[in-house]
Design a protein around this motif. Structure first.
Motif, PDB file in Angstrom:
ATOM      1  N   UNK A  81       6.388  68.611 -21.834  1.00  0.00           N
ATOM      2  CA  UNK A  81       5.126  68.185 -21.233  1.00  0.00           C
ATOM      3  C   UNK A  81       4.101  67.821 -22.302  1.00  0.00           C
ATOM      4  N   UNK A  82       4.032  68.612 -23.356  1.00  0.00           N
ATOM      5  CA  UNK A  82       3.093  68.309 -24.444  1.00  0.00           C
ATOM      6  C   UNK A  82       3.472  66.990 -25.111  1.00  0.00           C
ATOM      7  N   UNK A  83       4.764  66.757 -25.301  1.00  0.00           N
ATOM      8  CA  UNK A  83       5.219  65.490 -25.886  1.00  0.00           C
ATOM      9  C   UNK A  83       4.814  64.315 -24.992  1.00  0.00           C
ATOM     10  N   UNK A  84       4.884  64.506 -23.683  1.00  0.00           N
ATOM     11  CA  UNK A  84       4.496  63.440 -22.761  1.00  0.00           C
ATOM     12  C   UNK A  84       3.000  63.166 -22.847  1.00  0.00           C
ATOM     13  N   UNK A  85       2.214  64.203 -23.077  1.00  0.00           N
ATOM     14  CA  UNK A  85       0.770  64.015 -23.273  1.00  0.00           C
ATOM     15  C   UNK A  85       0.495  63.185 -24.519  1.00  0.00           C
ATOM     16  N   UNK A  86       1.267  63.432 -25.571  1.00  0.00           N
ATOM     17  CA  UNK A  86       1.126  62.619 -26.779  1.00  0.00           C
ATOM     18  C   UNK A  86       1.454  61.160 -26.472  1.00  0.00           C
ATOM     19  N   UNK A  87       2.475  60.938 -25.653  1.00  0.00           N
ATOM     20  CA  UNK A  87       2.878  59.577 -25.272  1.00  0.00           C
ATOM     21  C   UNK A  87       1.752  58.855 -24.532  1.00  0.00           C
ATOM     22  N   UNK A  88       1.108  59.527 -23.568  1.00  0.00           N
ATOM     23  CA  UNK A  88       0.057  58.835 -22.816  1.00  0.00           C
ATOM     24  C   UNK A  88      -1.134  58.523 -23.707  1.00  0.00           C
ATOM     25  N   UNK A  89      -1.402  59.382 -24.683  1.00  0.00           N
ATOM     26  CA  UNK A  89      -2.474  59.085 -25.643  1.00  0.00           C
ATOM     27  C   UNK A  89      -2.121  57.838 -26.460  1.00  0.00           C
ATOM     28  N   UNK A  90      -0.890  57.772 -26.935  1.00  0.00           N
ATOM     29  CA  UNK A  90      -0.467  56.616 -27.723  1.00  0.00           C
ATOM     30  C   UNK A  90      -0.432  55.346 -26.884  1.00  0.00           C
ATOM     31  N   UNK A  91      -0.005  55.480 -25.618  1.00  0.00           N
ATOM     32  CA  UNK A  91       0.037  54.312 -24.734  1.00  0.00           C
ATOM     33  C   UNK A  91      -1.340  53.682 -24.604  1.00  0.00           C
ATOM     34  N   UNK A 141      -6.987  60.469 -21.270  1.00  0.00           N
ATOM     35  CA  UNK A 141      -6.678  59.371 -22.194  1.00  0.00           C
ATOM     36  C   UNK A 141      -7.284  58.041 -21.749  1.00  0.00           C
ATOM     37  N   UNK A 142      -7.048  57.574 -20.515  1.00  0.00           N
ATOM     38  CA  UNK A 142      -7.645  56.293 -20.129  1.00  0.00           C
ATOM     39  C   UNK A 142      -9.164  56.338 -20.039  1.00  0.00           C
ATOM     40  N   UNK A 143      -9.703  57.465 -19.612  1.00  0.00           N
ATOM     41  CA  UNK A 143     -11.149  57.516 -19.429  1.00  0.00           C
ATOM     42  C   UNK A 143     -11.904  57.595 -20.752  1.00  0.00           C
ATOM     43  N   UNK A 144     -11.383  58.340 -21.710  1.00  0.00           N
ATOM     44  CA  UNK A 144     -12.012  58.343 -23.027  1.00  0.00           C
ATOM     45  C   UNK A 144     -11.900  56.971 -23.676  1.00  0.00           C
ATOM     46  N   UNK A 145     -10.755  56.319 -23.517  1.00  0.00           N
ATOM     47  CA  UNK A 145     -10.592  54.974 -24.073  1.00  0.00           C
ATOM     48  C   UNK A 145     -11.568  53.997 -23.433  1.00  0.00           C
ATOM     49  N   UNK A 146     -11.823  54.158 -22.129  1.00  0.00           N
ATOM     50  CA  UNK A 146     -12.703  53.241 -21.410  1.00  0.00           C
ATOM     51  C   UNK A 146     -14.174  53.452 -21.742  1.00  0.00           C
ATOM     52  N   UNK A 434      -5.134  55.099  -8.002  1.00  0.00           N
ATOM     53  CA  UNK A 434      -3.991  55.124  -8.903  1.00  0.00           C
ATOM     54  C   UNK A 434      -4.384  55.677 -10.267  1.00  0.00           C
ATOM     55  N   UNK A 435      -3.433  56.368 -10.858  1.00  0.00           N
ATOM     56  CA  UNK A 435      -3.555  56.824 -12.237  1.00  0.00           C
ATOM     57  C   UNK A 435      -2.558  56.042 -13.082  1.00  0.00           C
ATOM     58  N   UNK A 436      -2.768  56.068 -14.391  1.00  0.00           N
ATOM     59  CA  UNK A 436      -1.851  55.497 -15.377  1.00  0.00           C
ATOM     60  C   UNK A 436      -1.817  53.971 -15.320  1.00  0.00           C
ATOM     61  N   UNK A 437      -1.235  53.394 -16.345  1.00  0.00           N
ATOM     62  CA  UNK A 437      -1.098  51.956 -16.504  1.00  0.00           C
ATOM     63  C   UNK A 437      -2.475  51.272 -16.458  1.00  0.00           C
ATOM     64  N   UNK A 438      -2.473  49.956 -16.244  1.00  0.00           N
ATOM     65  CA  UNK A 438      -3.712  49.193 -16.159  1.00  0.00           C
ATOM     66  C   UNK A 438      -4.541  49.637 -14.956  1.00  0.00           C
TER      67      UNK A 438
END
Length: 459
Positions: A81-91, A141-146, A434-438
């Protein structure tokens, strides 16, 4: 606020709840930081996510163990799960600049027209205990980026995870007011939503919690995204490769100790392969190891709390009273901790608890149907519509069936899962948005139309 190990009942730590004055100060910090955070170049904001991904990977064992102790997740799944969190940050670090770029639209020959994507402000996230890191990071991740700033009200049984997430983002370079944890009770959520400084709310949780949050936010005309429960059908057609399908079915039902909104819960099997599927499925479920989540050999750990296990067992008992048969399990294990065994129910009446309600634990309802048409009807006969899957050797047939499902996330020859690259969310009583992606990064931005007319300045 207490953090208790469900395996042993040991109190891990206690945390002082934030006072109203501390909550007010956090909201003020969020507003102040938003004014600066939104002005930072998107590449700079994304740089924080890159650093967060690195820190998450460095600390994956530590945070995986924390989740195992706070809510009983098997340690290997916690590390994953932690690895997946790293993935969404990188995405989002990679994709957000493109996803937030102005969208130029052709209109008049003498005008420049576009849609810009501008942050809203402080967003409150009300998050559950079952994936205590992933649920938060797919919001953060998406909200901080936005350019938004985040306020986290996490489940009361995982305060250590909540503070660890705040810590890793702070260590990655996020300013103090960009992401803050509010250690408050559920009863205090309404007052936070009603505060004028909070601009939007996202919730992952129960249907009851979603309705309450949506009602309060609706009165305040604030945008919401709700990801609620699921009773996902796992449809097995007569041409499915049974051995591989059973392997996936077991994982779909028991991952995270069965405590997943998108777990396969209703196994709808066409009659011609029903007996073979059931025999293999029961054997595979029986082979799972139930035990200490810190033991790498454990497949299924404890339920997160005693009351949750009692609710699950009540659903099983009511279903048996209605006519279901117990093929495996069906009783809490006689050991310390809220351990419930992998359980398989057959001859399940379609109006029984395990067929109509969300079962949040390792309980599978196996339902026999005569054909594909009936399978789809049974799959859609639910007030919930988060995910669904179909299993077949004919991929064209599989896609056709997937399009017939009334659900937000539909898979062919794969169990339902969330992936940063594709939108995630449900329909019906499973929520909206929706969450994730665009789609996910656009939920909490102002998609602003900008029209620049050149007519007055042209020679």
């Amino acid at each position: 606020m207490r953090s208790v190990d469900p395996t042993t009942g040991e109190e891990l730590a206690t945390y002082e709840e934030h006072t109203p004055e501390e909550v007010d100060a956090a909201l003020e910090r969020a507003v102040d930081e938003f004014a600066e955070w939104r002005e930072r170049p998107v590449q700079e904001r994304c740089g924080v996510l890159v650093e967060a991904a690195d820190l998450l990977r460095e600390r994956s064992e530590e945070y995986g163990e924390l989740m195992s102790k706070e809510m009983g997740k098997p340690i290997e799944q916690g590390v994953g799960e932690v690895e997946k969190c790293a993935w969404v940050c990188e995405y989002y670090a990679e994709r957000a600049p493109e996803q937030l770029a102005d969208e130029v639209i052709g209109t008049e020959h003498d005008a420049r027209t576009l849609v810009s994507h501008e942050p809203l402000g402080p967003v409150l996230a009300v998050m559950p205990w079952n994936f205590p890191f992933w649920q938060v990071f797919r919001f953060a991740a998406p909200n901080l980026a936005a350019g938004n700033v985040g306020l986290l009200k996490h489940a009361s049984n995982v305060p250590g995870s909540a503070l660890a997430i705040e810590e890793v983002l702070r260590d990655a370079g996020a300013p103090e007011g960009a992401f803050q944890t509010l250690l408050v009770s559920s009863g205090q959520v309404d007052s936070v939503i009603e505060d004028r400084r909070v601009k939007a709310v996202t919730l992952t949780g129960s249907e009851l919690a979603g309705r309450a949050v949506a009602e309060t936010a609706g009165r305040e005309l604030k945008k919401t995204v709700l990801e609620l429960g699921g009773a996902d059908p796992f449809v097995v057609l007569e041409d499915a490769p049974i051995e591989e399908t059973v392997e996936k079915a077991v994982h779909a039902r028991t991952q995270n100790n069965g405590q997943s909104c998108i777990a396969g819960k209703r196994f709808v099997v066409v009659e011609s392969v029903y007996d073979e599927f059931l025999d293999r499925f029961v054997d595979a479920m029986a082979d799972l190891t139930v035990g200490d989540p810190l033991d790498p050999e454990t497949d299924v750990g404890p339920q997160a709390r005693e009351d949750l296990m009692e609710e699950l067992h009540d659903q099983v008992e009511r279903s048996v009273e209605a006519g279901a048969e117990v093929a495996l399990g069906g009783e809490p294990l006689d050991r310390e901790g809220p351990f419930y065994p992998p359980t398989v129910l057959t001859d399940v009446p379609l109006d029984s608890a395990v067929a109509c309600e969300e079962t949040f634990g390792p309980v599978a309802a196996v339902i026999r149907v005569p054909d594909e048409e009936t399978a789809v009807e049974v799959a859609n006969d639910s007030t919930l519509g988060l995910g669904a899957s179909v299993w077949t050797a004919d991929l064209e047939r599989g896609e056709r069936v997937a399009r017939e499902f009334e659900a937000g996330c539909c898979f062919v020859n794969e169990f339902v899962k969330s992936d940063p690259r594709v939108p995630f969310g449900g329909v019906k009583d499973s929520g909206y948005g929706r969450e994730l992606s665009r789609d996910g990064i656009h939920e909490f931005v102002n998609r602003k139309t900008v029209w620049v007319d050149h007519g007055l300045t042209e020679d």
